[in-house]
Write a protein that holds these residues in place. Structure first.
Motif, PDB file in Angstrom:
ATOM      1  N   GLU A  56       0.838  -1.214   0.000  1.00 49.77           N
ATOM      2  CA  GLU A  56       0.000   0.000   0.000  1.00 49.77           C
ATOM      3  C   GLU A  56       0.867   1.256   0.000  1.00 49.77           C
ATOM      4  O   GLU A  56       0.551   2.245  -0.642  1.00 49.77           O
ATOM      5  CB  GLU A  56      -0.927   0.018   1.236  1.00 49.77           C
ATOM      6  N   GLY A  57       1.989   1.188   0.711  1.00 58.58           N
ATOM      7  CA  GLY A  57       2.879   2.345   0.829  1.00 58.58           C
ATOM      8  C   GLY A  57       3.699   2.624  -0.424  1.00 58.58           C
ATOM      9  O   GLY A  57       4.176   3.748  -0.609  1.00 58.58           O
ATOM     10  N   VAL A  58       3.879   1.613  -1.284  1.00 61.28           N
ATOM     11  CA  VAL A  58       4.797   1.817  -2.423  1.00 61.28           C
ATOM     12  C   VAL A  58       4.137   1.667  -3.796  1.00 61.28           C
ATOM     13  O   VAL A  58       4.757   1.970  -4.812  1.00 61.28           O
ATOM     14  CB  VAL A  58       6.025   0.853  -2.359  1.00 61.28           C
ATOM     15  N   LYS A  59       2.882   1.225  -3.823  1.00 57.39           N
ATOM     16  CA  LYS A  59       2.290   0.920  -5.137  1.00 57.39           C
ATOM     17  C   LYS A  59       2.188   2.155  -6.035  1.00 57.39           C
ATOM     18  O   LYS A  59       2.388   2.050  -7.256  1.00 57.39           O
ATOM     19  CB  LYS A  59       0.948   0.199  -4.990  1.00 57.39           C
ATOM     20  N   ILE A 290      17.571  16.555  10.764  1.00 55.83           N
ATOM     21  CA  ILE A 290      16.234  15.999  10.483  1.00 55.83           C
ATOM     22  C   ILE A 290      15.129  16.992  10.809  1.00 55.83           C
ATOM     23  O   ILE A 290      14.134  17.081  10.094  1.00 55.83           O
ATOM     24  CB  ILE A 290      16.034  14.681  11.284  1.00 55.83           C
ATOM     25  N   GLY A 291      15.300  17.744  11.865  1.00 61.53           N
ATOM     26  CA  GLY A 291      14.260  18.698  12.285  1.00 61.53           C
ATOM     27  C   GLY A 291      12.983  17.975  12.639  1.00 61.53           C
ATOM     28  O   GLY A 291      13.001  16.971  13.346  1.00 61.53           O
ATOM     29  N   ALA A 292      11.842  18.435  12.079  1.00 59.82           N
ATOM     30  CA  ALA A 292      10.532  17.906  12.480  1.00 59.82           C
ATOM     31  C   ALA A 292      10.119  16.684  11.654  1.00 59.82           C
ATOM     32  O   ALA A 292       9.083  16.089  11.908  1.00 59.82           O
ATOM     33  CB  ALA A 292       9.483  19.006  12.324  1.00 59.82           C
ATOM     34  N   ALA A 297       8.221  10.394   6.650  1.00 59.28           N
ATOM     35  CA  ALA A 297       8.364  11.598   5.814  1.00 59.28           C
ATOM     36  C   ALA A 297       9.719  11.580   5.111  1.00 59.28           C
ATOM     37  O   ALA A 297       9.821  11.894   3.918  1.00 59.28           O
ATOM     38  CB  ALA A 297       8.219  12.847   6.674  1.00 59.28           C
ATOM     39  N   LEU A 298      10.757  11.186   5.845  1.00 58.27           N
ATOM     40  CA  LEU A 298      12.097  11.123   5.246  1.00 58.27           C
ATOM     41  C   LEU A 298      12.161  10.068   4.144  1.00 58.27           C
ATOM     42  O   LEU A 298      12.743  10.281   3.089  1.00 58.27           O
ATOM     43  CB  LEU A 298      13.137  10.792   6.320  1.00 58.27           C
ATOM     44  N   ARG A 299      11.540   8.913   4.422  1.00 61.64           N
ATOM     45  CA  ARG A 299      11.541   7.828   3.439  1.00 61.64           C
ATOM     46  C   ARG A 299      10.816   8.276   2.171  1.00 61.64           C
ATOM     47  O   ARG A 299      11.297   8.080   1.048  1.00 61.64           O
ATOM     48  CB  ARG A 299      10.854   6.590   4.034  1.00 61.64           C
ATOM     49  N   ARG A 300       9.668   8.962   2.362  1.00 62.49           N
ATOM     50  CA  ARG A 300       8.906   9.426   1.185  1.00 62.49           C
ATOM     51  C   ARG A 300       9.713  10.452   0.396  1.00 62.49           C
ATOM     52  O   ARG A 300       9.736  10.437  -0.831  1.00 62.49           O
ATOM     53  CB  ARG A 300       7.564  10.030   1.627  1.00 62.49           C
ATOM     54  N   GLU A 301      10.382  11.347   1.123  1.00 60.19           N
ATOM     55  CA  GLU A 301      11.194  12.381   0.447  1.00 60.19           C
ATOM     56  C   GLU A 301      12.314  11.721  -0.369  1.00 60.19           C
ATOM     57  O   GLU A 301      12.531  12.050  -1.541  1.00 60.19           O
ATOM     58  CB  GLU A 301      11.791  13.331   1.505  1.00 60.19           C
ATOM     59  N   ARG A 302      13.017  10.752   0.272  1.00 59.30           N
ATOM     60  CA  ARG A 302      14.097  10.044  -0.437  1.00 59.30           C
ATOM     61  C   ARG A 302      13.548   9.378  -1.700  1.00 59.30           C
ATOM     62  O   ARG A 302      14.078   9.556  -2.795  1.00 59.30           O
ATOM     63  CB  ARG A 302      14.710   8.988   0.499  1.00 59.30           C
ATOM     64  N   ASP A 303      12.444   8.620  -1.547  1.00 63.03           N
ATOM     65  CA  ASP A 303      11.926   7.849  -2.673  1.00 63.03           C
ATOM     66  C   ASP A 303      11.449   8.772  -3.795  1.00 63.03           C
ATOM     67  O   ASP A 303      11.720   8.525  -4.970  1.00 63.03           O
ATOM     68  CB  ASP A 303      10.783   6.926  -2.216  1.00 63.03           C
TER      69      ASP A 303
END
Ligand SMILES: NC(=O)c1ccc[n+]([C@@H]2O[C@H](COP(=O)([O-])OP(=O)(O)OC[C@H]3O[C@@H](n4cnc5c(N)ncnc54)[C@H](O)[C@@H]3O)[C@@H](O)[C@H]2O)c1
Length: 339
Positions: A56-59, A290-292, A297-303
Motif C-alpha cells: 500500500e505504501g509503495v504501489k 532531520i528537524g521535524a 516523511a524522510l523515506r517518502r522524500e528520499r523515494d
C-alpha cells in the motif's frame, strides 16, 4: 558440477521470497509490480499483513515508475514453512537477516524441496558465497544478488557466482532482474562486502572522520555529498567523471595534474571507530539535520527524489533531451565515418 537444469528466467512461475522484512517486502513489491506471483515465507506469522501494508505504501511509486501491475492487489500467498514456499518456485530471493548460521539452516531446509533448476539468490550485503555454499548437497544454483535499499527503486543488483556456480544460474538471475528494470554488475572474484558497500564504507569512513574531528557538521557533510559529487554520481561513475575532469585529454591528464594531491589526501584520510562518543555525535548531528520530519516523511522524500531523478535520466537516455540526442547523433555519425 550442476545436475540440475536452470529454469528459464522468463518463465512466469511464482517467485519465493524468504524473509519479509525491509528488503524482502521491497523485492516482493518489485516482482509483483512486474507481474510475478509471490510465494512468501517469514518466521513471523504476520508476514502477509506486513507485505500488504508495504505494498500500500509503495504501489503509487511503482506505478509512477511505469510498472504495469500496480492497479490491482499483488498476487501473493503466504506459506507456513520455507520448504512449502519454494516447492513450486521458479526463482527464490532469500532475504533473512545477515547471519551465516541462520542462512545455512534455511538452505538445508529448502534444498530438498527446490524444483530442479531453481536459482536461490541471496540478498546478503556482505557474507561470502563460499561460506554460504557450505552444507549444500549441490550449491550450483546459489548466487549472490545484492540489492541496494530500497530494491524496488534503486536499480543496482550486484551478482556473484564462483567456480561451483552454474553459469546459467547467473544468466537466469541477470535476465530476471533486468526484466524488472534493474542494472546488474557481476563480480569477478569474492570480496567481503561486494563492491558498492565497500565504496560506501570508504566514503562513510571519511564522512565520520570529518565529523569526529570537528572539521564539519553532520548536516554539512551530508550536503557536501548530496549537493556535490552525489549529483554527478547518480549519472556517471567516478572514473568517467574524473575522465571528464581531465578535459579532452581525459583521465591521464587528470592523473598527471592531481597525482601528488591524491597521494597527500589518501595519506591523511581518517580511520574512525564507531565508539559510543562518535555515535552520539552522529545522532546529535542528525537530530539537527532531520528537524521535524519523521521516519516516513524522510523515506517518502528520499523515494520521491530518487524516482524523479530516475525519470529524468530515462528521459535523457531515451533521447528526450535534444542536446544529448544531438551529441549521440554526432557520435554515431563520426563512428560511421570512421569505418
Ligand atoms: N537493510 C538493508 O539496507 C539491506 C540492503 C541490501 C541487502 N540487505 C540484506 O538483506 C537481508 C535481509 O535484511 P533486512 O534489512 O531486510 O532484514 P530485516 O530484519 O528487516 O528482515 C528480515 C526478515 O526475515 C525474517 N526472518 C528471520 N529469520 C528467518 C528465517 N529463518 N526464515 C524466514 N524468515 C526469517 C524476520 O522475521 C524479518 O521479517 C540481509 O541479508 C541483509 O544483509 C539489507
Amino acid at each position: 558440477m550442476s545436475d540440475r537444469k536452470t529454469s528459464h528466467a522468463t518463465s512466469q512461475g511464482p517467485i519465493a521470497i524468504l524473509g519479509a522484512g525491509l528488503i524482502g517486502c521491497s523485492w516482493a513489491a518489485l516482482f509483483a509490480a512486474s507481474g510475478r506471483r509471490i510465494h512468501l515465507y517469514d518466521s513471523h506469522a504476520d508476514a502477509g499483513v506486513q507485505f500488504a501494508r508495504f505494498w500500500e505504501g509503495v504501489k503509487d511509486t511503482l506505478a509512477e515508475m511505469g510498472f504495469a501491475h500496480t492497479g490491482s492487489p499483488p498476487e501473493f500467498r503466504v506459506f507456513g514453512s520455507a520448504a512449502e514456499a519454494v516447492a513450486e518456485a521458479s526463482f527464490v530471493q532469500e532475504c533473512i537477516p545477515e547471519r551465516l548460521d541462520a542462512k545455512r539452516r534455511l538452505y538445508a531446509e529448502i534444498e530438498p524441496a527446490l524444483p530442479a533448476g531453481t536459482v536461490v539468490a541471496t540478498s546478503s550485503s556482505g557474507l561470502k558465497l563460499s561460506d554460504l555454499q557450505v552444507g549444500w548437497r549441490n550449491p550450483s544454483h546459489l548466487v549472490i544478488a545484492h540489492p541496494f535499499n530500497p530494491p524496488h527503486i534503486i536499480p543496482l543488483v550486484e551478482l556473484y557466482g564462483n567456480e561451483a556456480t552454474a553459469p546459467e544460474a547467473l544468466d537466469v538471475s541477470r535476465a530476471l532482474y533486468e526484466s524488472c528494470g534493474k542494472k546488474t554488475i557481476t563480480l569477478k572474484r569474492e570480496v567481503m562486502g561486494h563492491v558498492a558497500n565497500r565504496l560506501q564504507a570508504a566514503l562513510w569512513r571519511e564522512a565520520i572522520h570529518l565529523v569526529a574531528e570537528d572539521v564539519v557538521s553532520v548536516s554539512d557533510v551530508d550536503t557536501a555529498i548530496s549537493a556535490g559529487p552525489g549529483m554527478r554520481w547518480a549519472v556517471m561513475g567516478p572514473h568517467m567523471l574524473l575522465n571528464l575532469g581531465g578535459g579532452p585529454a581525459g583521465i591521464r591528464a587528470y592523473c598527471e595534474q592531481f597525482r601528488d594531491s591524491y597521494a597527500l589526501w589518501w595519506d591523511d584520510l581518517g580511520k574512525p571507530q564507531l565508539d559510543a562518543e562518535t555515535v552520539d555525535k552522529l545522532v546529535e548531528g542528525l537530530r539537527e539535520e532531520i528537524g521535524a520530519r519523521d521516519y516516513d516523511a524522510l523515506r517518502r522524500e528520499r523515494d520521491a527524489k530518487i524516482v524523479a531523478l530516475l525519470s529524468a535520466i530515462n528521459h535523457v537516455d531515451a533521447g528526450g533531451d535534444r542536446q544529448a540526442a544531438n551529441a549521440r547523433h554526432e557520435a554515431a555519425g563520426s563512428a560511421v565515418g570512421a569505418k
